[in-house]
Write an enzyme that holds these catalytic residues in place. Structure first.
Site, PDB file in Angstrom:
ATOM      1  N   PRO A 269       0.933   6.811   8.889  1.00 24.49           N
ATOM      2  CA  PRO A 269      -0.071   7.526   7.865  1.00 24.49           C
ATOM      3  C   PRO A 269       0.578   7.503   6.475  1.00 24.49           C
ATOM      4  O   PRO A 269       2.028   8.161   6.693  1.00 24.49           O
ATOM      5  CB  PRO A 269      -0.141   8.712   8.671  1.00 24.49           C
ATOM      6  CG  PRO A 269       1.232   8.810   9.425  1.00 24.49           C
ATOM      7  CD  PRO A 269       1.668   7.637   9.808  1.00 24.49           C
ATOM      8  N   ARG A 271      -1.883   8.569   3.359  1.00 25.68           N
ATOM      9  CA  ARG A 271      -2.591   9.537   2.713  1.00 25.68           C
ATOM     10  C   ARG A 271      -2.822  10.974   3.415  1.00 25.68           C
ATOM     11  O   ARG A 271      -2.805  12.165   2.987  1.00 25.68           O
ATOM     12  CB  ARG A 271      -4.108   8.871   2.760  1.00 25.68           C
ATOM     13  CG  ARG A 271      -5.047   9.712   1.961  1.00 25.68           C
ATOM     14  CD  ARG A 271      -6.382   8.765   1.882  1.00 25.68           C
ATOM     15  NE  ARG A 271      -6.532   7.576   1.583  1.00 25.68           N
ATOM     16  CZ  ARG A 271      -6.349   7.156   0.507  1.00 25.68           C
ATOM     17  NH1 ARG A 271      -6.767   7.666  -0.603  1.00 25.68           N
ATOM     18  NH2 ARG A 271      -6.479   5.592   0.524  1.00 25.68           N
ATOM     19  N   CYS A 338      -6.761   4.088 -24.432  1.00 21.94           N
ATOM     20  CA  CYS A 338      -7.683   2.880 -24.882  1.00 21.94           C
ATOM     21  C   CYS A 338      -8.074   2.195 -23.765  1.00 21.94           C
ATOM     22  O   CYS A 338      -8.240   0.968 -23.838  1.00 21.94           O
ATOM     23  CB  CYS A 338      -6.866   2.264 -25.924  1.00 21.94           C
ATOM     24  SG  CYS A 338      -6.174   3.262 -27.101  1.00 21.94           S
ATOM     25  N   TYR A 367      -1.126   8.183  -3.521  1.00 18.79           N
ATOM     26  CA  TYR A 367      -1.394   7.001  -4.455  1.00 18.79           C
ATOM     27  C   TYR A 367      -1.936   7.431  -5.699  1.00 18.79           C
ATOM     28  O   TYR A 367      -2.928   7.002  -6.521  1.00 18.79           O
ATOM     29  CB  TYR A 367      -2.784   6.150  -3.842  1.00 18.79           C
ATOM     30  CG  TYR A 367      -2.568   5.757  -2.307  1.00 18.79           C
ATOM     31  CD1 TYR A 367      -1.460   4.860  -2.145  1.00 18.79           C
ATOM     32  CD2 TYR A 367      -3.031   6.192  -1.514  1.00 18.79           C
ATOM     33  CE1 TYR A 367      -1.193   4.022  -1.145  1.00 18.79           C
ATOM     34  CE2 TYR A 367      -2.660   6.018  -0.103  1.00 18.79           C
ATOM     35  CZ  TYR A 367      -1.798   4.726   0.128  1.00 18.79           C
ATOM     36  OH  TYR A 367      -1.277   4.366   1.460  1.00 18.79           O
TER      37      TYR A 367
HETATM   38  C1  LIG Z   1      -0.875   1.392   2.857  1.00 19.01           C
HETATM   39  C2  LIG Z   1      -0.666   1.074   4.293  1.00 19.01           C
HETATM   40  C3  LIG Z   1      -0.547   2.234   5.311  1.00 19.01           C
HETATM   41  C4  LIG Z   1      -0.663   3.567   4.904  1.00 19.01           C
HETATM   42  O1  LIG Z   1      -1.976   3.744   4.613  1.00 19.01           O
HETATM   43  P1  LIG Z   1      -2.950   5.364   4.570  1.00 19.01           P
HETATM   44  O2  LIG Z   1      -4.297   5.006   4.415  1.00 19.01           O
HETATM   45  O3  LIG Z   1      -2.282   5.986   3.315  1.00 19.01           O
HETATM   46  O4  LIG Z   1      -2.610   6.022   5.876  1.00 19.01           O
HETATM   47  C5  LIG Z   1       0.051   1.931   6.397  1.00 19.01           C
HETATM   48  N1  LIG Z   1       0.454   0.533   6.769  1.00 19.01           N
HETATM   49  C6  LIG Z   1       0.435  -0.194   6.034  1.00 19.01           C
HETATM   50  C7  LIG Z   1       0.735  -1.570   6.538  1.00 19.01           C
HETATM   51  C8  LIG Z   1      -0.075   0.051   4.654  1.00 19.01           C
HETATM   52  O5  LIG Z   1      -0.118  -1.031   3.865  1.00 19.01           O
END
Ligand SMILES: *Cc1c(COP(=O)(O)O)cnc(C)c1O
Length: 404
Positions: A269, A271, A338, A367
């Site tokens: 995880p 986000r 811009c 992000y």
């Molecule tokens: C980006 C990513 C995540 C994390 O995704 P979230 O939506 O931020 O939980 C996990 N595993 C892989 C392989 C990713 O590219």
């Protein structure tokens, strides 16, 4: 974040005081929210205690990752830079997984030297390269293979990764071939099946479908995987209208899967751990009213927070003080860059604002800073960690001498 005596505070610190003391634009993270998120995530899946690998690309601040490590989390990295950051933050390499479609030889060598838990490979060429390097080093390396389960995550198309047209992972047939291929590769030990179908997922059904696909394919390969890495993607609530992901149903589906397949579950995880901990504090530079449109011009821009410009994401904006007066006109909140895509949100009927007012752009912990850039030769913002009334600088504001 909440209003106390009409002032917006993060834990016990008002955002106006933060702006006054540290300037703007500034990212502030709430430690209390971070702890709550991690504990909730652990609780949701406690029946099988997964290895939780924080996705470093969602927020790569080394001091924040150090705090996350203290809760026992590992890391999911997608570049050598992120791997170095995770190690610097003190994360045990035995809790680090390395994902990504284009790992270079140097990245693979570094990952092997650091003895990380798993390299999740995404193509036959990559597996061959890992095998070649492992052979040179006379080692047997644990790898995973990332399956593309052709599952629609029902999220924004730009952040979907598990459909057959996406570049990620390998399809079922290739997966089965690669399992055989790995069995015959002396320097590789296939230990994991990994997936990650996308981000900001709010419906548990795509996860259920993904688990069914994995179940089917394991039965076909008749191979015992030590780990099943289910990726991340759990969505958060960006505005009140949004639904919430039903963790109970997801947990239930995983438990049902584990009755048939005894593997250790890994989650990645990003986000859901860090997203709602972060706030971007910004100041209104000018208010510009024209015949056709009205603009509130902030000192934060798309270089500081790219999600709105990149995929039309919307973030709630809150005033630092509640005054109760409302505007009648429609305003677009924009940055000074811009580019016409340098805008955050369009609002009508919100609290009256004036030039020099401080505002908070909410839920930018994931992000946000990690996607920031120096476009227009703007400095990257400062980052702060707030613990009750204590404020700690966890990354200094960039200086022009670093840039020019
Ligand atoms: C980006 C990513 C995540 C994390 O995704 P979230 O939506 O931020 O939980 C996990 N595993 C892989 C392989 C990713 O590219």
């Amino acid at each position: 974040m909440k209003y106390i005596n009409k002032k917006l505070v993060i834990e016990k610190t008002s955002i106006e005081n933060i702006a006054k003391k540290y300037g703007t634009p500034t990212y502030s993270y709430s430690y209390d929210q971070l702890r709550t998120n991690i504990n909730n995530f652990k609780k949701s899946f406690k029946s099988f205690s997964p290895l939780i690998c924080f996705s470093v690309k969602s927020n790569s601040n080394v001091n924040l990752i150090e705090e996350i490590k203290k809760f026992g989390l590992g890391a999911d990295v997608v570049s050598i830079g992120e791997l170095m950051t995770a190690i610097k933050a003190g994360i045990n390499p035995k809790k680090i997984v390395f994902s990504g479609v284009g790992k270079t030889s140097n990245e693979i060598i570094y990952a092997i030297e650091k003895k990380i838990l798993l390299i999740n490979a995404e193509s036959k060429s990559e597996i061959k390269e890992i095998n070649r390097i492992a052979k040179l080093k006379k080692k047997k390396i644990k790898i995973g293979i990332r399956l593309n389960p052709n599952t629609d995550a029902k999220t924004l198309s730009q952040i979907s990764t598990g459909k057959k047209e996406n570049k990620f992972g390998v399809n079922e047939k290739t997966f089965i071939d690669l399992v055989k291929y790995c069995k015959n590769s002396r320097n590789i030990l296939l230990s994991c099946l990994s997936v990650h179908i996308g981000s900001q997922i709010l419906n548990h059904k795509p996860y259920e479908r993904m688990l069914k696909v994995i179940d089917k394919i394991i039965n076909k390969t008749n191979y015992k995987f030590e780990f099943i890495d289910l990726g991340g993607g759990m969505g958060i609530t960006y505005n009140n209208k949004n639904r919430k992901l039903d963790y109970k149903k997801y947990n239930f589906a995983v438990n049902r899967f584990l009755k048939k397949h005894k593997s250790k579950i890994i989650f990645e995880p990003g986000r859901s751990i860090i997203g709602n901990t972060g706030t971007l504090i910004s100041k209104i530079i000018y208010i510009k009213e024209t015949k056709n449109k009205n603009f509130i011009i902030l000192d934060a821009a798309m270089n500081d927070l790219m999600r709105p410009a990149l995929y039309g994401a919307t973030h709630k904006i809150l005033p630092s003080k509640k005054i109760g007066k409302k505007t009648k006109k429609i305003y677009e909140f924009v940055g000074p860059i811009c580019e016409s895509t340098d805008k955050f949100i369009t609002l009508k009927k919100f609290q009256k604002l004036k030039e020099k007012d401080i505002i908070a752009i909410c839920d930018v912990g994931a992000y946000g800073m990690s996607l920031s850039s120096n476009y227009n030769l703007r400095l990257k913002p400062l980052e702060l960690l707030i613990k009750k009334s204590k404020i700690r600088v966890i990354k200094k504001r960039q200086k022009y001498k670093d840039l020019i």
